[in-house]
Write a protein that holds these residues in place. Structure first.
Motif, PDB file in Angstrom:
ATOM      1  N   ASN A 296     -72.095 -44.875 -15.489  1.00  0.00           N
ATOM      2  CA  ASN A 296     -72.913 -44.671 -14.301  1.00  0.00           C
ATOM      3  C   ASN A 296     -73.640 -43.338 -14.387  1.00  0.00           C
ATOM      4  O   ASN A 296     -73.072 -42.329 -14.809  1.00  0.00           O
ATOM      5  CB  ASN A 296     -72.051 -44.697 -13.041  1.00  0.00           C
ATOM      6  N   ALA A 297     -74.889 -43.334 -13.978  1.00  0.00           N
ATOM      7  CA  ALA A 297     -75.668 -42.098 -13.984  1.00  0.00           C
ATOM      8  C   ALA A 297     -75.330 -41.263 -12.752  1.00  0.00           C
ATOM      9  O   ALA A 297     -74.826 -41.780 -11.740  1.00  0.00           O
ATOM     10  CB  ALA A 297     -77.155 -42.429 -14.002  1.00  0.00           C
ATOM     11  N   ALA A 298     -75.625 -39.976 -12.831  1.00  0.00           N
ATOM     12  CA  ALA A 298     -75.508 -39.123 -11.650  1.00  0.00           C
ATOM     13  C   ALA A 298     -76.464 -39.650 -10.580  1.00  0.00           C
ATOM     14  O   ALA A 298     -77.525 -40.202 -10.897  1.00  0.00           O
ATOM     15  CB  ALA A 298     -75.855 -37.684 -12.013  1.00  0.00           C
ATOM     16  N   PRO A 299     -76.128 -39.491  -9.312  1.00  0.00           N
ATOM     17  CA  PRO A 299     -76.982 -40.035  -8.249  1.00  0.00           C
ATOM     18  C   PRO A 299     -78.450 -39.650  -8.381  1.00  0.00           C
ATOM     19  O   PRO A 299     -79.333 -40.473  -8.133  1.00  0.00           O
ATOM     20  CB  PRO A 299     -76.352 -39.471  -6.981  1.00  0.00           C
ATOM     21  N   ALA A 300     -78.727 -38.429  -8.802  1.00  0.00           N
ATOM     22  CA  ALA A 300     -80.119 -37.988  -8.912  1.00  0.00           C
ATOM     23  C   ALA A 300     -80.876 -38.693 -10.032  1.00  0.00           C
ATOM     24  O   ALA A 300     -82.111 -38.691 -10.042  1.00  0.00           O
ATOM     25  CB  ALA A 300     -80.166 -36.476  -9.134  1.00  0.00           C
ATOM     26  N   GLU A 301     -80.159 -39.306 -10.980  1.00  0.00           N
ATOM     27  CA  GLU A 301     -80.798 -39.981 -12.114  1.00  0.00           C
ATOM     28  C   GLU A 301     -80.929 -41.483 -11.916  1.00  0.00           C
ATOM     29  O   GLU A 301     -81.488 -42.175 -12.759  1.00  0.00           O
ATOM     30  CB  GLU A 301     -79.977 -39.711 -13.393  1.00  0.00           C
ATOM     31  N   ARG A 302     -80.435 -41.991 -10.814  1.00  0.00           N
ATOM     32  CA  ARG A 302     -80.508 -43.418 -10.542  1.00  0.00           C
ATOM     33  C   ARG A 302     -81.844 -43.766  -9.879  1.00  0.00           C
ATOM     34  O   ARG A 302     -82.509 -42.909  -9.303  1.00  0.00           O
ATOM     35  CB  ARG A 302     -79.357 -43.841  -9.632  1.00  0.00           C
ATOM     36  N   VAL A 303     -82.208 -45.042  -9.973  1.00  0.00           N
ATOM     37  CA  VAL A 303     -83.403 -45.531  -9.286  1.00  0.00           C
ATOM     38  C   VAL A 303     -82.997 -45.941  -7.878  1.00  0.00           C
ATOM     39  O   VAL A 303     -82.217 -46.888  -7.701  1.00  0.00           O
ATOM     40  CB  VAL A 303     -84.033 -46.716 -10.029  1.00  0.00           C
ATOM     41  N   ALA A 304     -83.506 -45.250  -6.892  1.00  0.00           N
ATOM     42  CA  ALA A 304     -83.128 -45.544  -5.510  1.00  0.00           C
ATOM     43  C   ALA A 304     -83.542 -46.968  -5.143  1.00  0.00           C
ATOM     44  O   ALA A 304     -84.651 -47.408  -5.436  1.00  0.00           O
ATOM     45  CB  ALA A 304     -83.799 -44.550  -4.560  1.00  0.00           C
ATOM     46  N   GLY A 305     -82.626 -47.682  -4.517  1.00  0.00           N
ATOM     47  CA  GLY A 305     -82.931 -49.024  -4.033  1.00  0.00           C
ATOM     48  C   GLY A 305     -82.870 -50.114  -5.073  1.00  0.00           C
ATOM     49  O   GLY A 305     -83.192 -51.264  -4.769  1.00  0.00           O
ATOM     50  N   LEU A 306     -82.462 -49.798  -6.301  1.00  0.00           N
ATOM     51  CA  LEU A 306     -82.414 -50.801  -7.361  1.00  0.00           C
ATOM     52  C   LEU A 306     -81.101 -51.572  -7.265  1.00  0.00           C
ATOM     53  O   LEU A 306     -80.026 -50.989  -7.213  1.00  0.00           O
ATOM     54  CB  LEU A 306     -82.515 -50.114  -8.722  1.00  0.00           C
ATOM     55  N   SER A 307     -81.201 -52.909  -7.262  1.00  0.00           N
ATOM     56  CA  SER A 307     -80.015 -53.750  -7.106  1.00  0.00           C
ATOM     57  C   SER A 307     -80.183 -55.044  -7.884  1.00  0.00           C
ATOM     58  O   SER A 307     -81.295 -55.428  -8.260  1.00  0.00           O
ATOM     59  CB  SER A 307     -79.770 -54.092  -5.628  1.00  0.00           C
ATOM     60  N   ALA A 308     -79.077 -55.719  -8.097  1.00  0.00           N
ATOM     61  CA  ALA A 308     -79.098 -57.052  -8.691  1.00  0.00           C
ATOM     62  C   ALA A 308     -79.202 -58.098  -7.607  1.00  0.00           C
ATOM     63  O   ALA A 308     -78.495 -58.038  -6.595  1.00  0.00           O
ATOM     64  CB  ALA A 308     -77.832 -57.275  -9.514  1.00  0.00           C
ATOM     65  N   GLY A 309     -80.108 -59.074  -7.811  1.00  0.00           N
ATOM     66  CA  GLY A 309     -80.104 -60.312  -7.053  1.00  0.00           C
ATOM     67  C   GLY A 309     -79.485 -61.383  -7.925  1.00  0.00           C
ATOM     68  O   GLY A 309     -78.703 -61.087  -8.837  1.00  0.00           O
ATOM     69  N   LEU A 310     -79.826 -62.640  -7.688  1.00  0.00           N
ATOM     70  CA  LEU A 310     -79.337 -63.724  -8.536  1.00  0.00           C
ATOM     71  C   LEU A 310     -80.378 -64.016  -9.612  1.00  0.00           C
ATOM     72  O   LEU A 310     -81.419 -64.626  -9.339  1.00  0.00           O
ATOM     73  CB  LEU A 310     -79.072 -64.987  -7.720  1.00  0.00           C
ATOM     74  N   GLY A 311     -80.143 -63.536 -10.822  1.00  0.00           N
ATOM     75  CA  GLY A 311     -81.058 -63.775 -11.925  1.00  0.00           C
ATOM     76  C   GLY A 311     -82.297 -62.921 -11.902  1.00  0.00           C
ATOM     77  O   GLY A 311     -83.203 -63.118 -12.718  1.00  0.00           O
ATOM     78  N   VAL A 312     -82.380 -61.981 -10.975  1.00  0.00           N
ATOM     79  CA  VAL A 312     -83.484 -61.031 -10.905  1.00  0.00           C
ATOM     80  C   VAL A 312     -82.920 -59.662 -10.555  1.00  0.00           C
ATOM     81  O   VAL A 312     -81.777 -59.536 -10.115  1.00  0.00           O
ATOM     82  CB  VAL A 312     -84.541 -61.435  -9.856  1.00  0.00           C
ATOM     83  N   VAL A 313     -83.765 -58.647 -10.741  1.00  0.00           N
ATOM     84  CA  VAL A 313     -83.446 -57.297 -10.275  1.00  0.00           C
ATOM     85  C   VAL A 313     -84.376 -56.991  -9.112  1.00  0.00           C
ATOM     86  O   VAL A 313     -85.588 -57.241  -9.189  1.00  0.00           O
ATOM     87  CB  VAL A 313     -83.609 -56.263 -11.395  1.00  0.00           C
ATOM     88  N   THR A 314     -83.827 -56.473  -8.022  1.00  0.00           N
ATOM     89  CA  THR A 314     -84.618 -56.171  -6.837  1.00  0.00           C
ATOM     90  C   THR A 314     -84.882 -54.675  -6.749  1.00  0.00           C
ATOM     91  O   THR A 314     -84.078 -53.860  -7.212  1.00  0.00           O
ATOM     92  CB  THR A 314     -83.923 -56.651  -5.556  1.00  0.00           C
ATOM     93  N   PHE A 315     -86.020 -54.330  -6.147  1.00  0.00           N
ATOM     94  CA  PHE A 315     -86.378 -52.922  -5.988  1.00  0.00           C
ATOM     95  C   PHE A 315     -87.156 -52.742  -4.698  1.00  0.00           C
ATOM     96  O   PHE A 315     -87.617 -53.717  -4.085  1.00  0.00           O
ATOM     97  CB  PHE A 315     -87.190 -52.418  -7.182  1.00  0.00           C
TER      98      PHE A 315
END
Length: 386
Positions: A296-315
Protein backbone atom coordinates in the motif's frame (compact mmCIF):
# COMPACT_ATOMS: atom_id res chain seq x y z
CA UNK A 1 -18.45 28.45 -27.95
CA UNK A 2 -19.99 25.80 -25.70
CA UNK A 3 -18.19 24.41 -22.67
CA UNK A 4 -17.53 21.01 -24.24
CA UNK A 5 -15.95 22.42 -27.41
CA UNK A 6 -13.78 24.66 -25.27
CA UNK A 7 -12.54 21.59 -23.40
CA UNK A 8 -11.85 19.81 -26.67
CA UNK A 9 -9.81 22.70 -28.01
CA UNK A 10 -7.75 22.80 -24.84
CA UNK A 11 -7.17 19.06 -25.19
CA UNK A 12 -5.99 19.46 -28.75
CA UNK A 13 -3.52 22.13 -27.79
CA UNK A 14 -1.93 19.80 -25.26
CA UNK A 15 -2.03 16.67 -27.43
CA UNK A 16 -1.23 18.00 -30.86
CA UNK A 17 0.23 21.47 -30.52
CA UNK A 18 -1.33 24.79 -31.55
CA UNK A 19 -4.56 24.54 -33.51
CA UNK A 20 -6.05 26.80 -36.16
CA UNK A 21 -9.41 25.49 -35.06
CA UNK A 22 -11.67 28.21 -33.74
CA UNK A 23 -14.44 26.51 -35.70
CA UNK A 24 -13.11 22.95 -35.61
CA UNK A 25 -15.69 20.24 -35.04
CA UNK A 26 -15.27 17.70 -32.23
CA UNK A 27 -14.44 15.05 -34.83
CA UNK A 28 -11.73 17.25 -36.37
CA UNK A 29 -10.22 17.80 -32.96
CA UNK A 30 -10.17 14.07 -32.25
CA UNK A 31 -8.68 13.43 -35.68
CA UNK A 32 -5.83 15.86 -35.03
CA UNK A 33 -5.17 14.41 -31.57
CA UNK A 34 -4.98 10.87 -32.96
CA UNK A 35 -2.71 11.89 -35.83
CA UNK A 36 -0.41 13.70 -33.37
CA UNK A 37 -0.33 10.66 -31.11
CA UNK A 38 0.50 8.27 -33.92
CA UNK A 39 3.28 10.52 -35.19
CA UNK A 40 4.77 10.87 -31.72
CA UNK A 41 4.67 7.16 -30.84
CA UNK A 42 5.30 5.60 -34.26
CA UNK A 43 2.30 3.31 -33.74
CA UNK A 44 1.03 1.67 -36.92
CA UNK A 45 -2.68 1.18 -36.20
CA UNK A 46 -5.46 2.51 -33.98
CA UNK A 47 -9.26 2.23 -33.84
CA UNK A 48 -11.50 4.60 -31.91
CA UNK A 49 -15.17 4.79 -30.93
CA UNK A 50 -16.86 7.66 -29.12
CA UNK A 51 -20.17 7.12 -27.31
CA UNK A 52 -22.10 10.29 -26.56
CA UNK A 53 -24.47 10.49 -24.95
CA UNK A 54 -25.46 6.87 -24.65
CA UNK A 55 -25.10 6.00 -28.35
CA UNK A 56 -22.25 5.56 -30.83
CA UNK A 57 -21.36 8.98 -32.29
CA UNK A 58 -18.01 8.40 -33.97
CA UNK A 59 -16.17 5.28 -35.14
CA UNK A 60 -12.89 5.68 -36.99
CA UNK A 61 -9.71 3.73 -37.76
CA UNK A 62 -6.20 4.81 -38.72
CA UNK A 63 -3.23 2.97 -40.12
CA UNK A 64 -2.55 -0.65 -40.93
CA UNK A 65 -3.74 -4.02 -39.75
CA UNK A 66 -0.63 -5.98 -40.77
CA UNK A 67 2.93 -5.63 -41.99
CA UNK A 68 1.78 -6.01 -45.60
CA UNK A 69 0.10 -2.64 -45.28
CA UNK A 70 -3.56 -3.71 -45.40
CA UNK A 71 -5.82 -1.00 -44.04
CA UNK A 72 -7.20 -1.22 -40.51
CA UNK A 73 -10.98 -0.94 -40.81
CA UNK A 74 -13.96 -0.65 -38.43
CA UNK A 75 -14.75 -4.34 -38.96
CA UNK A 76 -11.15 -5.58 -38.65
CA UNK A 77 -10.81 -8.33 -36.04
CA UNK A 78 -8.60 -7.11 -33.20
CA UNK A 79 -7.49 -8.66 -29.92
CA UNK A 80 -9.64 -7.52 -27.00
CA UNK A 81 -7.06 -8.51 -24.33
CA UNK A 82 -8.28 -7.69 -20.81
CA UNK A 83 -11.36 -5.84 -22.01
CA UNK A 84 -12.59 -9.44 -21.93
CA UNK A 85 -12.74 -9.11 -18.13
CA UNK A 86 -15.28 -6.30 -18.29
CA UNK A 87 -17.44 -8.26 -20.73
CA UNK A 88 -17.26 -11.25 -18.36
CA UNK A 89 -18.17 -9.01 -15.43
CA UNK A 90 -21.29 -7.96 -17.34
CA UNK A 91 -22.27 -11.62 -17.59
CA UNK A 92 -21.68 -12.08 -13.85
CA UNK A 93 -23.80 -8.98 -13.11
CA UNK A 94 -26.63 -10.44 -15.20
CA UNK A 95 -26.43 -13.76 -13.37
CA UNK A 96 -26.47 -11.96 -10.04
CA UNK A 97 -29.43 -9.83 -11.17
CA UNK A 98 -31.32 -13.06 -11.95
CA UNK A 99 -30.40 -14.56 -8.55
CA UNK A 100 -28.41 -17.33 -10.23
CA UNK A 101 -25.17 -16.11 -8.66
CA UNK A 102 -24.73 -14.53 -5.24
CA UNK A 103 -21.78 -12.16 -5.49
CA UNK A 104 -21.14 -12.39 -1.74
CA UNK A 105 -21.49 -16.12 -1.27
CA UNK A 106 -18.19 -18.04 -1.05
CA UNK A 107 -17.41 -19.66 -4.36
CA UNK A 108 -16.59 -22.84 -2.44
CA UNK A 109 -20.31 -23.28 -1.82
CA UNK A 110 -20.93 -23.82 -5.53
CA UNK A 111 -18.42 -26.66 -5.89
CA UNK A 112 -19.02 -30.33 -5.19
CA UNK A 113 -15.61 -30.79 -3.60
CA UNK A 114 -12.81 -28.64 -2.14
CA UNK A 115 -11.14 -26.47 -4.74
CA UNK A 116 -7.62 -27.94 -4.27
CA UNK A 117 -9.04 -31.41 -4.94
CA UNK A 118 -9.61 -30.43 -8.58
CA UNK A 119 -5.83 -30.19 -8.96
CA UNK A 120 -3.86 -28.07 -11.38
CA UNK A 121 -5.86 -27.64 -14.59
CA UNK A 122 -4.18 -26.04 -17.63
CA UNK A 123 -7.55 -24.77 -18.86
CA UNK A 124 -8.28 -22.90 -15.62
CA UNK A 125 -5.68 -22.60 -12.87
CA UNK A 126 -3.39 -24.27 -10.37
CA UNK A 127 -5.99 -24.95 -7.72
CA UNK A 128 -4.03 -27.84 -6.27
CA UNK A 129 -1.36 -25.39 -5.12
CA UNK A 130 -3.83 -23.93 -2.60
CA UNK A 131 -3.92 -27.07 -0.49
CA UNK A 132 -3.05 -26.20 3.10
CA UNK A 133 -4.32 -22.59 2.89
CA UNK A 134 -8.04 -22.56 3.59
CA UNK A 135 -8.42 -18.86 2.79
CA UNK A 136 -9.62 -19.95 -0.65
CA UNK A 137 -12.87 -20.90 1.08
CA UNK A 138 -13.62 -17.20 1.73
CA UNK A 139 -13.23 -15.95 -1.85
CA UNK A 140 -16.46 -14.64 -3.40
CA UNK A 141 -17.42 -13.57 -6.92
CA UNK A 142 -17.35 -9.95 -5.78
CA UNK A 143 -13.78 -10.35 -4.57
CA UNK A 144 -12.82 -11.82 -7.94
CA UNK A 145 -14.40 -8.95 -9.88
CA UNK A 146 -12.92 -6.39 -7.46
CA UNK A 147 -9.49 -8.05 -7.95
CA UNK A 148 -9.24 -8.82 -4.26
CA UNK A 149 -8.59 -12.57 -4.20
CA UNK A 150 -5.04 -12.26 -2.90
CA UNK A 151 -3.62 -14.02 -5.98
CA UNK A 152 -0.83 -12.70 -8.14
CA UNK A 153 -1.85 -11.81 -11.70
CA UNK A 154 -1.12 -15.42 -12.71
CA UNK A 155 0.69 -18.30 -11.02
CA UNK A 156 3.35 -18.32 -13.72
CA UNK A 157 4.70 -14.97 -12.47
CA UNK A 158 5.43 -16.46 -9.04
CA UNK A 159 9.11 -17.37 -8.54
CA UNK A 160 8.24 -21.05 -8.24
CA UNK A 161 5.24 -20.96 -10.60
CA UNK A 162 2.84 -21.95 -7.81
CA UNK A 163 -0.45 -20.26 -7.04
CA UNK A 164 -0.73 -18.78 -3.55
CA UNK A 165 -2.82 -16.29 -1.58
CA UNK A 166 -0.78 -13.27 -0.53
CA UNK A 167 -3.29 -11.45 1.70
CA UNK A 168 -6.69 -11.88 3.29
CA UNK A 169 -9.22 -12.18 0.44
CA UNK A 170 -11.37 -9.08 0.11
CA UNK A 171 -9.04 -6.83 2.07
CA UNK A 172 -7.42 -4.91 -0.80
CA UNK A 173 -6.98 -4.59 -4.55
CA UNK A 174 -4.36 -6.54 -6.49
CA UNK A 175 -5.06 -7.20 -10.19
CA UNK A 176 -5.42 -10.90 -10.94
CA UNK A 177 -6.32 -12.73 -14.12
CA UNK A 178 -6.06 -15.95 -12.12
CA UNK A 179 -8.98 -14.77 -10.00
CA UNK A 180 -11.10 -14.25 -13.09
CA UNK A 181 -10.28 -17.78 -14.19
CA UNK A 182 -11.43 -19.04 -10.78
CA UNK A 183 -14.86 -17.49 -11.29
CA UNK A 184 -15.07 -18.96 -14.80
CA UNK A 185 -14.22 -22.37 -13.31
CA UNK A 186 -16.95 -22.06 -10.68
CA UNK A 187 -19.58 -20.97 -13.22
CA UNK A 188 -18.72 -23.92 -15.43
CA UNK A 189 -18.16 -26.63 -12.82
CA UNK A 190 -20.50 -25.40 -10.10
CA UNK A 191 -23.37 -23.84 -12.07
CA UNK A 192 -22.89 -26.03 -15.16
CA UNK A 193 -22.77 -22.99 -17.47
CA UNK A 194 -20.81 -22.81 -20.70
CA UNK A 195 -19.22 -19.36 -20.31
CA UNK A 196 -18.43 -19.02 -24.01
CA UNK A 197 -22.02 -19.80 -25.00
CA UNK A 198 -23.48 -17.66 -22.23
CA UNK A 199 -21.44 -14.64 -23.33
CA UNK A 200 -22.42 -15.25 -26.92
CA UNK A 201 -26.13 -15.37 -26.06
CA UNK A 202 -26.33 -12.80 -23.29
CA UNK A 203 -23.85 -10.20 -24.53
CA UNK A 204 -22.55 -10.61 -28.07
CA UNK A 205 -25.83 -11.64 -29.73
CA UNK A 206 -27.93 -9.37 -27.55
CA UNK A 207 -25.94 -6.26 -28.40
CA UNK A 208 -25.34 -7.07 -32.06
CA UNK A 209 -21.62 -7.87 -31.64
CA UNK A 210 -21.48 -10.08 -34.72
CA UNK A 211 -17.70 -10.27 -34.98
CA UNK A 212 -16.85 -10.93 -31.33
CA UNK A 213 -15.97 -14.28 -29.78
CA UNK A 214 -13.88 -15.74 -26.98
CA UNK A 215 -12.54 -18.37 -29.36
CA UNK A 216 -11.11 -18.21 -32.85
CA UNK A 217 -13.39 -18.35 -35.89
CA UNK A 218 -11.93 -19.24 -39.30
CA UNK A 219 -13.85 -16.34 -40.82
CA UNK A 220 -11.79 -13.90 -38.76
CA UNK A 221 -8.79 -14.51 -41.03
CA UNK A 222 -10.43 -12.51 -43.83
CA UNK A 223 -9.87 -9.17 -42.09
CA UNK A 224 -7.51 -9.75 -39.18
CA UNK A 225 -5.18 -7.40 -37.33
CA UNK A 226 -1.69 -8.56 -36.49
CA UNK A 227 0.25 -6.44 -34.02
CA UNK A 228 3.46 -4.54 -33.38
CA UNK A 229 5.57 -4.85 -30.24
CA UNK A 230 7.45 -2.15 -28.35
CA UNK A 231 10.55 -2.70 -30.50
CA UNK A 232 8.51 -2.21 -33.68
CA UNK A 233 8.58 -5.86 -34.69
CA UNK A 234 5.34 -7.35 -36.07
CA UNK A 235 3.54 -10.04 -34.08
CA UNK A 236 1.05 -12.48 -35.70
CA UNK A 237 -2.44 -12.62 -34.27
CA UNK A 238 -2.89 -15.53 -31.86
CA UNK A 239 -5.70 -17.89 -32.87
CA UNK A 240 -7.06 -18.58 -29.38
CA UNK A 241 -8.88 -21.90 -29.24
CA UNK A 242 -9.84 -21.91 -25.54
CA UNK A 243 -12.40 -19.74 -23.75
CA UNK A 244 -10.56 -17.67 -21.17
CA UNK A 245 -12.60 -15.05 -19.37
CA UNK A 246 -9.37 -13.32 -18.35
CA UNK A 247 -8.53 -12.36 -21.92
CA UNK A 248 -9.31 -14.49 -24.99
CA UNK A 249 -11.76 -12.16 -26.76
CA UNK A 250 -11.42 -11.17 -30.40
CA UNK A 251 -13.57 -8.22 -31.42
CA UNK A 252 -13.85 -5.11 -33.61
CA UNK A 253 -14.07 -1.43 -32.77
CA UNK A 254 -17.64 -1.44 -34.13
CA UNK A 255 -18.61 -4.25 -31.76
CA UNK A 256 -16.86 -2.64 -28.79
CA UNK A 257 -18.80 0.56 -29.50
CA UNK A 258 -21.97 -1.52 -29.15
CA UNK A 259 -20.74 -3.03 -25.89
CA UNK A 260 -19.72 0.35 -24.45
CA UNK A 261 -23.16 1.69 -25.34
CA UNK A 262 -24.85 -1.22 -23.58
CA UNK A 263 -22.59 -0.83 -20.56
CA UNK A 264 -23.11 2.89 -20.14
CA UNK A 265 -26.89 2.51 -20.56
CA UNK A 266 -27.20 -0.62 -18.41
CA UNK A 267 -28.92 -2.65 -21.09
CA UNK A 268 -29.90 -6.10 -19.88
CA UNK A 269 -29.58 -5.11 -16.21
CA UNK A 270 -32.02 -3.68 -13.73
CA UNK A 271 -31.06 -0.28 -12.35
CA UNK A 272 -29.81 -1.63 -9.03
CA UNK A 273 -27.63 -4.25 -10.73
CA UNK A 274 -26.21 -1.68 -13.14
CA UNK A 275 -25.41 0.66 -10.27
CA UNK A 276 -23.91 -2.22 -8.34
CA UNK A 277 -21.51 -2.96 -11.17
CA UNK A 278 -20.24 0.61 -11.65
CA UNK A 279 -20.24 2.05 -8.15
CA UNK A 280 -17.04 2.26 -6.07
CA UNK A 281 -16.75 -0.87 -3.92
CA UNK A 282 -13.17 -1.35 -2.75
CA UNK A 283 -10.73 1.54 -2.28
CA UNK A 284 -7.49 1.14 -4.24
CA UNK A 285 -4.48 2.06 -2.13
CA UNK A 286 -1.49 1.31 -4.38
CA UNK A 287 0.65 3.86 -6.19
CA UNK A 288 0.10 2.12 -9.53
CA UNK A 289 -1.69 -0.94 -10.89
CA UNK A 290 1.47 -2.88 -11.62
CA UNK A 291 3.35 -4.63 -10.12
CA UNK A 292 0.18 -6.22 -8.81
CA UNK A 293 1.39 -7.19 -5.33
CA UNK A 294 3.08 -3.94 -4.33
CA UNK A 295 2.61 -2.62 -0.80
CA UNK A 296 0.00 0.00 0.00
CA UNK A 297 1.21 3.49 -0.82
CA UNK A 298 1.36 6.31 1.70
CA UNK A 299 -1.92 8.25 1.69
CA UNK A 300 -0.33 11.20 -0.10
CA UNK A 301 0.78 8.92 -2.97
CA UNK A 302 -2.61 7.33 -3.58
CA UNK A 303 -5.14 8.44 -6.19
CA UNK A 304 -8.00 10.00 -4.28
CA UNK A 305 -11.35 8.41 -5.02
CA UNK A 306 -9.92 5.44 -6.93
CA UNK A 307 -11.84 2.21 -6.29
CA UNK A 308 -12.69 -1.15 -7.79
CA UNK A 309 -16.11 -1.78 -9.29
CA UNK A 310 -17.12 -5.06 -10.90
CA UNK A 311 -14.69 -5.57 -13.78
CA UNK A 312 -13.88 -1.86 -13.95
CA UNK A 313 -11.96 0.72 -11.96
CA UNK A 314 -13.94 3.75 -10.80
CA UNK A 315 -12.62 7.27 -10.31
CA UNK A 316 -13.83 10.79 -9.57
CA UNK A 317 -13.00 13.84 -11.64
CA UNK A 318 -14.15 17.27 -12.80
CA UNK A 319 -17.03 15.70 -14.74
CA UNK A 320 -18.17 13.55 -11.82
CA UNK A 321 -17.83 9.75 -11.65
CA UNK A 322 -16.02 7.76 -14.29
CA UNK A 323 -14.83 4.23 -14.83
CA UNK A 324 -12.31 2.51 -17.06
CA UNK A 325 -10.67 -0.73 -18.09
CA UNK A 326 -7.47 -1.28 -20.03
CA UNK A 327 -6.19 -4.22 -22.04
CA UNK A 328 -2.60 -4.99 -22.88
CA UNK A 329 -0.18 -7.56 -24.16
CA UNK A 330 3.15 -7.36 -25.98
CA UNK A 331 1.51 -6.08 -29.17
CA UNK A 332 -1.85 -4.71 -28.00
CA UNK A 333 -3.00 -1.58 -26.20
CA UNK A 334 -6.72 -1.11 -25.48
CA UNK A 335 -8.67 1.30 -23.29
CA UNK A 336 -12.28 1.98 -22.31
CA UNK A 337 -13.01 5.22 -20.43
CA UNK A 338 -16.56 6.32 -19.55
CA UNK A 339 -18.21 9.22 -17.75
CA UNK A 340 -21.10 7.72 -15.90
CA UNK A 341 -23.55 10.61 -15.49
CA UNK A 342 -23.11 11.93 -19.03
CA UNK A 343 -23.14 8.39 -20.52
CA UNK A 344 -20.13 9.28 -22.67
CA UNK A 345 -17.30 6.88 -23.47
CA UNK A 346 -14.17 6.44 -25.52
CA UNK A 347 -13.03 3.00 -26.67
CA UNK A 348 -9.53 2.61 -28.13
CA UNK A 349 -8.21 -0.58 -29.68
CA UNK A 350 -4.65 -0.51 -30.97
CA UNK A 351 -2.78 -3.35 -32.61
CA UNK A 352 0.47 -1.58 -31.72
CA UNK A 353 1.43 -1.43 -28.05
CA UNK A 354 3.47 1.71 -28.74
CA UNK A 355 0.21 3.68 -29.02
CA UNK A 356 -0.52 3.59 -25.29
CA UNK A 357 1.28 6.86 -24.41
CA UNK A 358 -1.04 8.65 -26.85
CA UNK A 359 -4.23 7.49 -25.12
CA UNK A 360 -4.39 10.31 -22.56
CA UNK A 361 -4.36 13.00 -25.24
CA UNK A 362 -6.88 11.17 -27.40
CA UNK A 363 -9.32 10.63 -24.52
CA UNK A 364 -8.98 14.26 -23.46
CA UNK A 365 -9.67 15.39 -27.02
CA UNK A 366 -12.84 13.32 -27.08
CA UNK A 367 -14.18 13.81 -23.55
CA UNK A 368 -12.38 16.83 -22.13
CA UNK A 369 -10.62 16.60 -18.78
CA UNK A 370 -11.97 13.51 -17.01
CA UNK A 371 -9.63 12.93 -14.08
CA UNK A 372 -8.68 9.55 -15.54
CA UNK A 373 -5.69 8.29 -13.45
CA UNK A 374 -3.27 7.61 -16.30
CA UNK A 375 -0.16 7.38 -14.12
CA UNK A 376 -1.80 4.75 -11.90
CA UNK A 377 -2.77 2.73 -14.99
CA UNK A 378 0.47 2.96 -16.97
CA UNK A 379 3.11 4.64 -14.82
CA UNK A 380 4.70 8.02 -15.65
CA UNK A 381 6.62 6.75 -18.69
CA UNK A 382 3.42 5.91 -20.61
CA UNK A 383 1.18 8.74 -19.49
CA UNK A 384 1.62 11.08 -22.45
CA UNK A 385 3.34 11.48 -25.78
CA UNK A 386 6.59 13.51 -26.02
Amino acid sequence: MNKRLCCLLLALSSAAGPAHAGSASPQEIIEQAVQAGLRATGARGLALAVIEPGKPAFIRTWGERNAAGAKLEPDTIMYGASLTKTVFAYLAAQLADEKKLDLDRPLADYLNRPLPDYGNLPAYGNWGDLRGDDRWRRITARMVLNHATGFANFAFVEPDGKLRIHFEPGSRYAYSGEGIMLLQFVLEKGLQLDVGKELQRRVFDRFGMRDTSLTWRPGFARNLADGWKADGKPEPHDERSRVRAAGSMDTTITDMARFATALVNGEGLREAAHDGMLRPQLPITTRSQFPTLQANAAPAERVAGLSAGLGVVTFTGPQDPGYFKGGHNDSTGNMLVCLRVQRRCVVILSNDVRAEPAFAGIVQAALGETGMPWQWEYGPAKTSVP
